[in-house]
Write a protein that holds these residues in place. Structure first.
Motif, PDB file in Angstrom:
ATOM      1  N   LEU A 165      85.259  20.316  76.590  1.00 33.18           N
ATOM      2  CA  LEU A 165      84.603  19.883  75.359  1.00 33.18           C
ATOM      3  C   LEU A 165      85.093  20.691  74.148  1.00 33.18           C
ATOM      4  O   LEU A 165      85.270  21.909  74.229  1.00 33.18           O
ATOM      5  N   THR A 166      85.281  20.002  73.036  1.00 30.89           N
ATOM      6  CA  THR A 166      85.940  20.576  71.870  1.00 30.89           C
ATOM      7  C   THR A 166      85.267  21.851  71.380  1.00 30.89           C
ATOM      8  O   THR A 166      85.929  22.856  71.116  1.00 30.89           O
ATOM      9  N   ASN A 167      83.942  21.851  71.237  1.00 26.79           N
ATOM     10  CA  ASN A 167      83.272  23.032  70.686  1.00 26.79           C
ATOM     11  C   ASN A 167      83.420  24.234  71.609  1.00 26.79           C
ATOM     12  O   ASN A 167      83.626  25.362  71.151  1.00 26.79           O
ATOM     13  N   VAL A 168      83.358  24.011  72.928  1.00 20.57           N
ATOM     14  CA  VAL A 168      83.552  25.101  73.882  1.00 20.57           C
ATOM     15  C   VAL A 168      85.005  25.566  73.845  1.00 20.57           C
ATOM     16  O   VAL A 168      85.298  26.769  73.853  1.00 20.57           O
ATOM     17  N   ASN A 169      85.928  24.611  73.802  1.00 16.75           N
ATOM     18  CA  ASN A 169      87.353  24.949  73.766  1.00 16.75           C
ATOM     19  C   ASN A 169      87.684  25.853  72.580  1.00 16.75           C
ATOM     20  O   ASN A 169      88.435  26.824  72.705  1.00 16.75           O
ATOM     21  N   VAL A 170      87.133  25.511  71.435  1.00 14.59           N
ATOM     22  CA  VAL A 170      87.404  26.294  70.220  1.00 14.59           C
ATOM     23  C   VAL A 170      86.897  27.725  70.389  1.00 14.59           C
ATOM     24  O   VAL A 170      87.585  28.699  70.048  1.00 14.59           O
ATOM     25  N   ASN A 171      85.701  27.884  70.931  1.00 14.64           N
ATOM     26  CA  ASN A 171      85.156  29.227  71.146  1.00 14.64           C
ATOM     27  C   ASN A 171      85.973  30.016  72.161  1.00 14.64           C
ATOM     28  O   ASN A 171      86.227  31.213  71.974  1.00 14.64           O
ATOM     29  N   VAL A 172      86.384  29.344  73.235  1.00  9.46           N
ATOM     30  CA  VAL A 172      87.176  30.015  74.263  1.00  9.46           C
ATOM     31  C   VAL A 172      88.502  30.503  73.679  1.00  9.46           C
ATOM     32  O   VAL A 172      88.915  31.650  73.898  1.00  9.46           O
ATOM     33  N   LEU A 173      89.182  29.653  72.940  1.00 12.71           N
ATOM     34  CA  LEU A 173      90.467  30.033  72.365  1.00 12.71           C
ATOM     35  C   LEU A 173      90.298  31.093  71.278  1.00 12.71           C
ATOM     36  O   LEU A 173      91.117  32.007  71.154  1.00 12.71           O
ATOM     37  N   LEU A 174      89.239  30.979  70.508  1.00 13.00           N
ATOM     38  CA  LEU A 174      88.972  31.961  69.453  1.00 13.00           C
ATOM     39  C   LEU A 174      88.733  33.347  70.047  1.00 13.00           C
ATOM     40  O   LEU A 174      89.227  34.356  69.525  1.00 13.00           O
ATOM     41  N   GLY A 175      87.991  33.386  71.159  1.00  9.78           N
ATOM     42  CA  GLY A 175      87.588  34.677  71.712  1.00  9.78           C
ATOM     43  C   GLY A 175      88.486  35.238  72.790  1.00  9.78           C
ATOM     44  O   GLY A 175      88.522  36.455  72.993  1.00  9.78           O
ATOM     45  N   LEU A 176      89.237  34.374  73.497  1.00 10.40           N
ATOM     46  CA  LEU A 176      89.908  34.837  74.711  1.00 10.40           C
ATOM     47  C   LEU A 176      91.419  34.669  74.720  1.00 10.40           C
ATOM     48  O   LEU A 176      92.082  35.096  75.669  1.00 10.40           O
ATOM     49  N   ALA A 177      91.992  34.058  73.697  1.00 13.13           N
ATOM     50  CA  ALA A 177      93.423  33.738  73.730  1.00 13.13           C
ATOM     51  C   ALA A 177      94.306  34.979  73.770  1.00 13.13           C
ATOM     52  O   ALA A 177      95.470  34.894  74.169  1.00 13.13           O
ATOM     53  N   ASP A 178      93.764  36.130  73.377  1.00 13.81           N
ATOM     54  CA  ASP A 178      94.575  37.355  73.347  1.00 13.81           C
ATOM     55  C   ASP A 178      94.404  38.219  74.586  1.00 13.81           C
ATOM     56  O   ASP A 178      94.874  39.356  74.626  1.00 13.81           O
ATOM     57  N   MET A 179      93.742  37.688  75.643  1.00 20.11           N
ATOM     58  CA  MET A 179      93.406  38.521  76.795  1.00 20.11           C
ATOM     59  C   MET A 179      94.394  38.398  77.950  1.00 20.11           C
ATOM     60  O   MET A 179      94.179  38.960  79.032  1.00 20.11           O
ATOM     61  N   GLY A 180      95.487  37.654  77.750  1.00 17.51           N
ATOM     62  CA  GLY A 180      96.533  37.615  78.760  1.00 17.51           C
ATOM     63  C   GLY A 180      96.267  36.698  79.940  1.00 17.51           C
ATOM     64  O   GLY A 180      96.983  36.767  80.940  1.00 17.51           O
ATOM     65  N   VAL A 181      95.261  35.840  79.847  1.00 20.46           N
ATOM     66  CA  VAL A 181      94.949  34.888  80.920  1.00 20.46           C
ATOM     67  C   VAL A 181      95.289  33.485  80.431  1.00 20.46           C
ATOM     68  O   VAL A 181      94.889  33.108  79.320  1.00 20.46           O
ATOM     69  N   PRO A 182      96.034  32.695  81.209  1.00 18.81           N
ATOM     70  CA  PRO A 182      96.342  31.331  80.767  1.00 18.81           C
ATOM     71  C   PRO A 182      95.078  30.498  80.587  1.00 18.81           C
ATOM     72  O   PRO A 182      94.171  30.554  81.416  1.00 18.81           O
ATOM     73  N   ILE A 183      95.044  29.741  79.500  1.00 17.01           N
ATOM     74  CA  ILE A 183      93.865  28.924  79.167  1.00 17.01           C
ATOM     75  C   ILE A 183      94.246  27.448  79.189  1.00 17.01           C
ATOM     76  O   ILE A 183      95.241  27.044  78.578  1.00 17.01           O
ATOM     77  N   VAL A 184      93.427  26.659  79.876  1.00 16.72           N
ATOM     78  CA  VAL A 184      93.564  25.204  79.919  1.00 16.72           C
ATOM     79  C   VAL A 184      92.310  24.611  79.289  1.00 16.72           C
ATOM     80  O   VAL A 184      91.201  24.880  79.755  1.00 16.72           O
ATOM     81  N   VAL A 185      92.467  23.834  78.219  1.00 18.90           N
ATOM     82  CA  VAL A 185      91.304  23.206  77.582  1.00 18.90           C
ATOM     83  C   VAL A 185      91.356  21.695  77.807  1.00 18.90           C
ATOM     84  O   VAL A 185      92.437  21.101  77.842  1.00 18.90           O
ATOM     85  N   GLY A 186      90.189  21.102  77.970  1.00 16.87           N
ATOM     86  CA  GLY A 186      90.109  19.678  78.250  1.00 16.87           C
ATOM     87  C   GLY A 186      89.331  18.923  77.201  1.00 16.87           C
ATOM     88  O   GLY A 186      88.192  19.283  76.889  1.00 16.87           O
ATOM     89  N   GLU A 187      89.959  17.896  76.627  1.00 18.22           N
ATOM     90  CA  GLU A 187      89.258  16.966  75.744  1.00 18.22           C
ATOM     91  C   GLU A 187      88.610  15.901  76.614  1.00 18.22           C
ATOM     92  O   GLU A 187      89.267  15.315  77.490  1.00 18.22           O
ATOM     93  N   ARG A 188      87.342  15.598  76.383  1.00 18.10           N
ATOM     94  CA  ARG A 188      86.611  14.649  77.221  1.00 18.10           C
ATOM     95  C   ARG A 188      86.385  13.316  76.527  1.00 18.10           C
ATOM     96  O   ARG A 188      85.682  12.446  77.042  1.00 18.10           O
ATOM     97  N   THR A 189      86.964  13.149  75.334  1.00 15.75           N
ATOM     98  CA  THR A 189      86.933  11.855  74.643  1.00 15.75           C
ATOM     99  C   THR A 189      88.357  11.576  74.172  1.00 15.75           C
ATOM    100  O   THR A 189      89.247  12.407  74.342  1.00 15.75           O
ATOM    101  N   ASN A 190      88.567  10.424  73.568  1.00 10.24           N
ATOM    102  CA  ASN A 190      89.838  10.155  72.904  1.00 10.24           C
ATOM    103  C   ASN A 190      89.723  10.721  71.497  1.00 10.24           C
ATOM    104  O   ASN A 190      89.028  10.146  70.649  1.00 10.24           O
TER     105      ASN A 190
END
Length: 375
Positions: A93-118
């Motif tokens: 979900l977009t709002n969760v994805n944004v928070n995850v990338l904002l907070g965790l993108a620099d921690m060295g773990v690969p991140i996969v985000v999923g859009e659940r709508t078009n």
């Protein structure tokens, strides 16, 4: 593999059901899965979560924090990553994805985000969220969407994404235990079923109008629309004004959608937009012959370009009327189409197939992270 899986909540809903299905499947095959609902109000799990899956409510981790709520959430997420040391982070979900990338993108773990709508047609993300998505999604190793039709428009909206992969929703394994209760070939006391939240985009008013025009020609048929929402009162008034109270029923939402499908003879979907319509997929898997509009996105792919269900253009009431008339008037055709639909979608969308697609995404994500670290 250690998977840290962020979701908005575990309430009733399509994304939540898919997240629960995937988490359970990964846990049962031996992966170490931590499922993290991020809704700051906490909650309970609507769908069954296997004991092999650890559920961590982020709201519980935020208690007592002196930080403002948004910062407390990010801090709790970062602490979880340090504790669990995951091989991959998944987010829905977009709002969760944004928070995850904002907070965790620099921690060295690969991140996969999923859009659940078009994303090209959905109105669920406001302007601020869309702007943050454009800025942050390029930080994900892989972005997943549910249909091939979503990719080009989404890449135009969010340039710079590293990889975009299509991963469809799986059919719930529990569907295998539900038996059909009627024969679709029957031509007496037949039910045309529709389901969904009663909002304008589902266009149930169109379905009601088309069915009312056909009702005199097919006196054995009843239309049942299951669901609730802000438009329900207006739809009930429409039924009353058409004098169709005996032939069109709106009994509200149901906690047993598959049981409703098992008793029906045909299914109809008239939405003007969908992300990936689970209800259509599940109805076809139950062997219901279906008529669906060719809306963006999902129906064309689910029906294999109209081979496994009747596919009509969006907004073409004449084509919808003709398709429903053909389906309601021919029991043999319903039987053939229903059996074809069940065989096709159960093969294409079985859980094992979807898990394999996710494994390919994880491999790509981990490979991309390693390349980025070496660059």
């Amino acid at each position: 593999m250690k998977i840290l899986f962020f979701v908005s909540s575990l309430n009733a809903g399509g994304a939540e059901r898919v997240a629960s299905t995937l988490a359970n499947a990964w846990g049962l095959r031996g992966d170490q899965v931590t499922l993290v609902p991020t809704f700051s109000g906490g909650g309970t799990a609507f769908y069954e979560i296997d004991s092999k899956v650890e559920v961590v409510w982020l709201a519980h981790r935020m208690r007592g924090s002196w930080l403002p709520k948004p910062l407390a959430k990010l801090a709790a997420m970062r602490k979880l990553v340090r504790e669990k040391q995951p091989d991959v982070i998944v987010s829905f979900l977009t709002n969760v994805n944004v928070n995850v990338l904002l907070g965790l993108a620099d921690m060295g773990v690969p991140i996969v985000v999923g859009e659940r709508t078009n994303p090209a047609f959905s109105s669920s993300a406001g302007k601020v969220l869309q702007a943050m998505r454009r800025r942050l999604y390029p930080k994900a190793q892989v972005v997943t969407v549910q249909t091939q039709a979503s990719i080009a428009a989404f890449q135009a909206m969010v340039p710079g994404m590293k990889q975009v992969a299509v991963v469809s929703n799986p059919l719930p394994q529990a569907l295998d235990t539900v038996e059909r209760l009627v024969r679709v070939e029957e031509n007496r006391h037949c039910t045309l079923l529709a389901m969904g939240r009663m909002v304008p985009s589902k266009r149930f008013d169109v379905l009601i109008r088309v069915f009312a025009n056909l009702a005199a020609s097919y006196p054995e048929w009843t239309l049942v629309i299951r669901g609730d929402g802000p438009q329900r009162a207006a739809l009930m008034q429409q039924v009353a004004l058409l004098g169709m109270g005996e032939r069109i029923r709106l009994p509200g939402k149901t906690s047993e959608p598959w049981a409703e499908m098992a008793r029906a003879h045909a299914f109809a979907m008239t939405s003007e937009v969908e992300g990936f319509p689970n209800v259509l997929l599940e109805a076809m898997a139950m062997g219901l012959p279906a008529v669906t509009v060719d809306c963006p996105s999902g129906p064309r792919e689910i029906t294999a370009d109209g081979r496994d269900a009747m596919l009509v253009p969006v907004g073409d009431e004449g084509a919808l009327t003709a398709a429903l008339s053909e389906l309601m008037g021919d029991g043999v055709f319903r039987g053939v189409l229903g059996r074809r639909a069940a065989a096709a979608v159960r093969q294409r969308y079985q859980l094992a197939q979807v898990l394999q697609a996710w494994d390919e995404v994880f491999t790509a994500a981990r490979g991309g992270q390693q390349q980025g670290a070496q660059a």
